[in-house]
Design an enzyme around this catalytic site. Sequence first.
Site, short mmCIF file in Angstrom:
data_model
loop_
_atom_site.label_atom_id
_atom_site.label_comp_id
_atom_site.label_asym_id
_atom_site.label_seq_id
_atom_site.Cartn_x
_atom_site.Cartn_y
_atom_site.Cartn_z
N CYS A 64 57.99 41.27 44.47
CA CYS A 64 56.69 41.87 45.08
C CYS A 64 56.80 41.18 46.32
O CYS A 64 57.24 42.29 47.09
CB CYS A 64 55.42 41.44 44.59
SG CYS A 64 54.67 41.53 42.79
N ASP A 96 50.40 37.63 40.55
CA ASP A 96 48.97 38.13 40.02
C ASP A 96 49.84 38.17 37.94
O ASP A 96 49.02 37.84 37.56
CB ASP A 96 48.40 39.20 39.70
CG ASP A 96 47.03 38.25 41.06
OD1 ASP A 96 47.24 37.42 41.42
OD2 ASP A 96 45.95 39.14 40.96
N CYS A 137 53.34 40.89 47.74
CA CYS A 137 51.88 41.16 46.19
C CYS A 137 50.32 41.07 46.40
O CYS A 137 49.89 41.03 47.66
CB CYS A 137 52.11 39.44 45.71
SG CYS A 137 51.49 39.68 43.68
N ASP A 138 49.69 40.91 45.67
CA ASP A 138 47.76 41.49 45.61
C ASP A 138 47.26 41.37 46.13
O ASP A 138 46.75 41.62 47.76
CB ASP A 138 47.34 41.69 44.35
CG ASP A 138 47.90 42.29 43.37
OD1 ASP A 138 48.41 43.11 43.61
OD2 ASP A 138 47.44 42.31 42.28
N LYS A 139 47.23 39.33 46.67
CA LYS A 139 46.56 38.11 47.33
C LYS A 139 47.20 38.78 49.25
O LYS A 139 46.45 38.16 49.95
CB LYS A 139 45.28 37.33 46.87
CG LYS A 139 45.24 37.33 45.40
CD LYS A 139 44.29 38.35 45.40
CE LYS A 139 43.71 38.82 43.78
NZ LYS A 139 44.33 38.92 43.63
N CYS A 209 53.96 46.45 41.46
CA CYS A 209 53.63 46.92 40.79
C CYS A 209 53.46 48.83 41.61
O CYS A 209 53.35 49.36 41.82
CB CYS A 209 52.96 47.31 39.58
SG CYS A 209 52.76 45.25 39.25
N GLU A 459 41.59 36.91 37.13
CA GLU A 459 41.49 38.47 36.49
C GLU A 459 42.08 38.97 35.02
O GLU A 459 42.24 37.72 34.76
CB GLU A 459 42.59 39.47 36.90
CG GLU A 459 42.39 39.01 38.30
CD GLU A 459 44.01 40.28 38.94
OE1 GLU A 459 44.14 40.96 40.13
OE2 GLU A 459 45.08 40.29 38.53
N SER A 485 42.43 43.81 36.97
CA SER A 485 43.42 43.44 38.37
C SER A 485 42.96 45.63 38.37
O SER A 485 42.84 46.08 37.98
CB SER A 485 44.63 44.14 37.27
OG SER A 485 45.40 44.75 37.67
#
Length: 580
Positions: A64, A96, A137-139, A209, A459, A485
Amino acid sequence: MNKQNEKQGKGNGGTPRRLRSRVTIEGLDRAPHRAFIRATGIDDEDMAKPFVGVVSTHGEVTPCTMTLAPQTEAAKKGVIAAGGTPIGFTTISVSDGVSMNHPGMKMSLVSREVIADSVELVVQGHAYDGLVAFGGCDKNLPGMMMAIVRCNVPSVFMYGGSALPGRWRGRDVDMIDTYEGVGAVITGDMTEKELDELERVCLPTIGSCAGQFTANTMGMVSETIGLALLGSSMIPGVYDERMHVAEEAGRTVMRTLMGDGPRPRDIVTRKALENACAIVAATGGSTNAALHIPAIANEAGIKFTLDDVAEVLGRTPLIADLVPGGKYHAKDVYDIGGVPVILKTLLDGGYIHGDCLTVTGETLAEALADAPAADGNVVRPLDKVISPTGGVTVLKGNLCPDGALLKVAGLKSLVHEGPALVFDGEEACMEVVGKKAYEAGSVIIIRNEGPKGGPGMREMLGVTALIYGQGMGEKVALLTDGRFSGATRGMCIGYASPEAASGGPIALLQNGDTVRIDAENGTISVDLSDAELEKRRAAWAPKVRPGLAGALQKYAATVGPANLGAVTHSGNLQWEGDEL
């Protein structure tokens, strides 16, 4: 150094605005400071220009963030071309995908705070004049946006972009297909050889993703809230077009610095936060957004709760047919014109506020004037919406008085009632689910996984994907005070507030209690009287945890409830250098 002031920006009304960075270089007593700065390769000419931090979470811990390094170099070029001096630095990222379904996931949400804190420390410690911030990435994304609003210097956020979807047996696939494939192998619906094939093709490039999971959801939020350039987030991470946009981000920061452009707290208003919630609803976005948007609001000193999120979700239609609830991926959104297509559709229908400022200084309505219309497939027109209300809904009742979140996009049934099957922690649940030792109709409860109780609010994608892969995704419900998630699908309710560790009703549940979930009416309840709940509360004691140390100890001691964003400070940070 006296000529530096001639290069200062202009404040409102054309009044010269002193650059913050001058506090580090001007005056006799700053000779040592200048020596340090010269040792980094900055000469007198560049020292006289505004200092712009260019920060990213680039690293090799996850695909990511591996798109970010070349984009930061492009942003530096933009800063230089517009008359500034860029200064690069990096911070952490926790994947994650790699931390999922083991104790390492406790670190994921904590990393959001560490990212925001670390960027603040550098920007304020070095008194930078502006900032271009990259996350992948997510965070990373909410963490960087939180830092931008907290520091409140002229800034632009850039999402690093998603991976391309993979191809397997004639269809597009992504990471969720592999997660769910594990469950399919357990039930005999897929062979291990087929899963091995899928594993090797589901993520064919670097980037985040590909589905409408947390990273892409928050990428859309960054554009909608006004902190990112419109059209930037859905460009695939491996497309060279990103270099041009990143360079423009650098130029944009300099225009803001040297002119009268808006600062982050001018941009992040209550209306802008409502717009951010609307893009989540319209795209069936990640439930994590309802945790991150209040956290961004907190940095601007705005109290924006799960109730505020719920109000917008309830009035905004679902119009984008995106994975996991639908068919399409981020690249498909890019191919039809990007996020502006969705925003223009919402604006024309009166679902977002067009008078909000964007990072360029234009209003959102002005910036969307020439945006393409909905294509009819990836994004539906308003007379053919997928659902009249958003793809994420907030549930309340005697089981979750402060709310819980359910992603309804793609759900066949919005009502479920069944007996509780209670687990204290993810591992205990995973052991039972892995053996498929649970019954259809059950409401699986995973508690003591909240912000404080985890700590870290893990998650539960490993559990939910396994259940879905076993063919039980629409036959059971799952409730947790942990997170899900953005890739989670099925009747999965997370962020239950108050959490078990704070004595929320989820802590009082026992096996066999009847739980009813009604997403049509936004309710979640347990069939127990108030008297019975009070009786159980009198006998309840918090779960005893092993001693904590390090980051988790500090996090557990400071983190607030999920319905307020799980934040770790009081908000509206005023720093003594703000007047600079």
